[in-house]
Motif scaffolding. Structure first.
Motif, PDB file in Angstrom:
ATOM      1  N   THR A 242       0.810  -1.209   0.000  1.00 58.99           N
ATOM      2  CA  THR A 242       0.000   0.000   0.000  1.00 58.99           C
ATOM      3  C   THR A 242       0.848   1.265   0.000  1.00 58.99           C
ATOM      4  O   THR A 242       0.329   2.353  -0.096  1.00 58.99           O
ATOM      5  CB  THR A 242      -0.936   0.039   1.220  1.00 58.99           C
ATOM      6  OG1 THR A 242      -0.173  -0.213   2.365  1.00 58.99           O
ATOM      7  CG2 THR A 242      -2.036  -0.981   1.099  1.00 58.99           C
TER       8      THR A 242
ATOM      9  N   VAL B 165      -5.564  -8.097  -3.555  1.00 60.66           N
ATOM     10  CA  VAL B 165      -6.563  -7.068  -3.858  1.00 60.66           C
ATOM     11  C   VAL B 165      -7.705  -7.146  -2.842  1.00 60.66           C
ATOM     12  O   VAL B 165      -8.177  -6.122  -2.327  1.00 60.66           O
ATOM     13  CB  VAL B 165      -7.099  -7.243  -5.303  1.00 60.66           C
ATOM     14  CG1 VAL B 165      -8.326  -6.381  -5.537  1.00 60.66           C
ATOM     15  CG2 VAL B 165      -6.011  -6.918  -6.315  1.00 60.66           C
TER      16      VAL B 165
ATOM     17  N   PHE C 206      -7.819  -0.604  -2.738  1.00 64.10           N
ATOM     18  CA  PHE C 206      -8.653  -1.215  -3.775  1.00 64.10           C
ATOM     19  C   PHE C 206     -10.114  -0.992  -3.396  1.00 64.10           C
ATOM     20  O   PHE C 206     -10.668  -1.709  -2.543  1.00 64.10           O
ATOM     21  CB  PHE C 206      -8.309  -2.708  -3.912  1.00 64.10           C
ATOM     22  CG  PHE C 206      -6.849  -2.932  -4.221  1.00 64.10           C
ATOM     23  CD1 PHE C 206      -6.311  -2.509  -5.427  1.00 64.10           C
ATOM     24  CD2 PHE C 206      -6.000  -3.524  -3.288  1.00 64.10           C
ATOM     25  CE1 PHE C 206      -4.951  -2.688  -5.711  1.00 64.10           C
ATOM     26  CE2 PHE C 206      -4.651  -3.709  -3.553  1.00 64.10           C
ATOM     27  CZ  PHE C 206      -4.114  -3.283  -4.762  1.00 64.10           C
TER      28      PHE C 206
ATOM     29  N   THR D  41      -8.494   1.340  -8.141  1.00 62.43           N
ATOM     30  CA  THR D  41      -7.356   1.692  -7.285  1.00 62.43           C
ATOM     31  C   THR D  41      -7.487   3.157  -6.856  1.00 62.43           C
ATOM     32  O   THR D  41      -7.803   4.026  -7.668  1.00 62.43           O
ATOM     33  CB  THR D  41      -6.012   1.499  -8.026  1.00 62.43           C
ATOM     34  OG1 THR D  41      -6.061   2.228  -9.248  1.00 62.43           O
ATOM     35  CG2 THR D  41      -5.753   0.043  -8.330  1.00 62.43           C
TER      36      THR D  41
ATOM     37  N   THR E  65      -0.231   1.569  -7.073  1.00 60.93           N
ATOM     38  CA  THR E  65       0.199   0.417  -6.259  1.00 60.93           C
ATOM     39  C   THR E  65       1.355  -0.283  -6.977  1.00 60.93           C
ATOM     40  O   THR E  65       1.430  -0.274  -8.210  1.00 60.93           O
ATOM     41  CB  THR E  65      -0.954  -0.585  -6.041  1.00 60.93           C
ATOM     42  OG1 THR E  65      -1.533  -0.907  -7.302  1.00 60.93           O
ATOM     43  CG2 THR E  65      -2.007  -0.019  -5.108  1.00 60.93           C
TER      44      THR E  65
END
Ligand code: HEM
Length: 453
Positions: free
Chosen positions: A4, A96, A104, A336, A340
């Motif tokens: 992250t 994810v 996400f 998103t 990432t």
């Protein structure tokens, strides 16, 4: 670096791989368009029947396997007007889902447009503090962590009674159609959510059905405010009764805040009980085709009063297998919220991510049992999380109704098989020696039924 973290400015990682124009066209035609055509919000029965005949999900899985061979584990960007990326690797799918809702975001662009037609304030489309608040409320009412919901005694009586009504049709006519089943299923759902007073009030279900049909078109169809308001009034009228033994009563007793909008959480529940009915009906077809499994399922419920709370491990596993073979949410979508970093590069902020569940559930290059009915995957020693089997999604956004669904569907299935046996015509029979079809149309399944001797 954790996933992250944003990208350090000093390192130029480049972007994750991008498919060629030709491969993008194939992915759109073989994976994305069939997904949309079937209906993201409500299934279109004629298209589901056609999709089964064309074995469309197998073709989609083959295409994704091909893309994985060609480009590696991905994620794979598709150069389209809307930035999209396909997840190709099990670990990426897990990541994810584990790292939702940030970075996400579950309420992605397409979902927000679609859900705006009938549940603009539902948790699924919500973000930030609103999501946290609504998620907590949903979990409380749906009693998310408990395999046996706190109202199980009341709810299971309703399931048993509606199952008996389905069986009465079967005994009178010798057969049960999808329509016979689903009408009783909807009746059960209204009784569970609102209470018995709503049993014979199909207008709420019908209004929602119509709003969902609009939602399939997303932003291409204008929102029908009058229809939505009629639906909302119905919801509020039902809730005002707070009938004991229903979720409406629990809602009445569950604290909410100024941003929860409790009644607007219900459309997702009503909507999501639909796939639960589909999964149950398909599980019955699986048991019809697999006599050993049917015998085991019957053993589990022999002599059991199914109106009382029980954890039916094997029947739950049968429903879960029905959902693995034919996930009712085939596309799990995310956007998103920041760049990432992946092994293969950076995925830019604002990219739509598609996890195509059938690819992970039916990848025959990696799963020896991909196309078999294998309830043991969900019982005993197997760990379904070792592979992303995600019929209910996973991580912080996992379906909060999972346990409730499995409680009610396993009890319905148990009630149907306890004292009756079923036959399907050859065209709908699921032959255990053959691969399970990639899509199984539930709408044209009619069982011949008779009491066990
Ligand atoms: C077979 C039946 C069902 C299946 C397969 C299913 C599956 C799912 C999936 C895949 C998601 C999306 C999560 C994501 O985007 O990652 C979801 C969300 C959700 N489901 Fe279910 N569901 C079912 C039934 C139900 C029922 C009956 C209820 C309520 C009574 C329910 C309540 C919800 C809610 C509230 C969310 C939104 C969660 C969030 O955004 O945090 N579901 N479900």
């Amino acid at each position: 670096m954790t996933s992250t973290e944003s990208v350090p400015e000093t390192i130029d990682l480049g972007l994750v791989p991008q498919a060629s124009a030709a491969d993008t066209a194939r992915a759109v035609n073989l994976v994305l368009l069939p997904l949309l055509a079937r209906g993201l919000i409500v299934r279109r029965p004629p298209i589901v029947a056609g999709a089964e005949k064309l074995d469309l999900d197998r073709r989609a899985v083959r295409e994704l396997q091909r893309l994985r061979h060609r480009y590696g584990p991905g994620p794979l960007r598709l150069p389209l007007p809307r930035d999209l990326a396909l997840v190709l690797d099990p670990e990426h799918a897990k990541r994810v889902l584990a790292e939702s809702p940030e970075p996400f975001r579950p309420g992605n662009l397409e979902k927000r447009h679609a859900l705006g037609h009938f549940q603009p304030y539902g948790v699924l489309a919500s973000h930030g503090t609103m999501r946290d608040d609504r998620r907590a409320y949903n979990e409380k009412v749906l009693d998310t962590p408990s395999p046996i919901h706190c109202l199980a005694g009341d709810l299971l009586t309703k399931v048993r009674e509606e199952a008996d009504a389905v069986l009465a049709i079967g005994e009178a006519t010798g057969r049960i159609t999808w329509d016979d089943f689903i009408q009783r299923w909807y009746r059960m759902v209204r009784r569970v959510v609102f209470g018995d007073h709503a049993a014979d009030e199909p207008e709420t279900t019908e209004l929602l059905g119509s709003l969902r049909a609009d939602a399939n078109w997303g932003y291409l169809k204008p929102k029908n405010r009058r229809k939505f308001e009629r639906f909302e009034v119905r919801l509020l009228q039902h809730l005002a009764r707070a009938e004991p033994g229903s979720l409406a009563h629990l809602m009445h007793e569950t604290p909410s805040s100024a941003i929860t909008v409790p009644h607007m959480q219900i459309p997702q529940w009503l909507f999501a009980f639909d796939p639960a009915g589909i999964a149950t009906w398909r599980a019955l077809a699986l048991l019809e085709g697999h006599p050993e499994a049917a015998a085991r399922a019957r053993d589990e419920v022999a002599g059991v009063d199914l109106a009382q709370p029980h954890e039916l491990e094997y029947l739950r596993a049968c429903v879960l297998e029905s959902l693995r073979l034919w996930p009712t949410t085939p596309g799990i979508l995310r956007d998103t919220t920041q760049d990432t970093v992946w092994e293969s590069g950076v995925l830019p902020v604002g990219t739509g991510i598609v996890i195509f569940a059938p690819f992970f559930h039916r990848d025959d290059e990696r799963l020896e049992f991909a196309d078999r009915f294998e309830p043991s995957l969900w019982t005993g020693d197997h760990d379904p999380d070792a592979w992303p089997f995600v019929p209910f999604s996973a991580g912080p956004v996992v379906c909060p109704g999972r346990n409730l669904v499995l409680l009610l569907t396993s009890a319905m299935l148990g009630s149907l098989v306890q004292r009756h046996e079923y036959r399907l015509p050859a065209s709908r029979h699921l032959d255990p020696t053959a691969s399970m079809p990639s899509i199984y149309d539930p709408f044209h399944v009619t069982f011949a039924v008779r009491p066990l001797t």
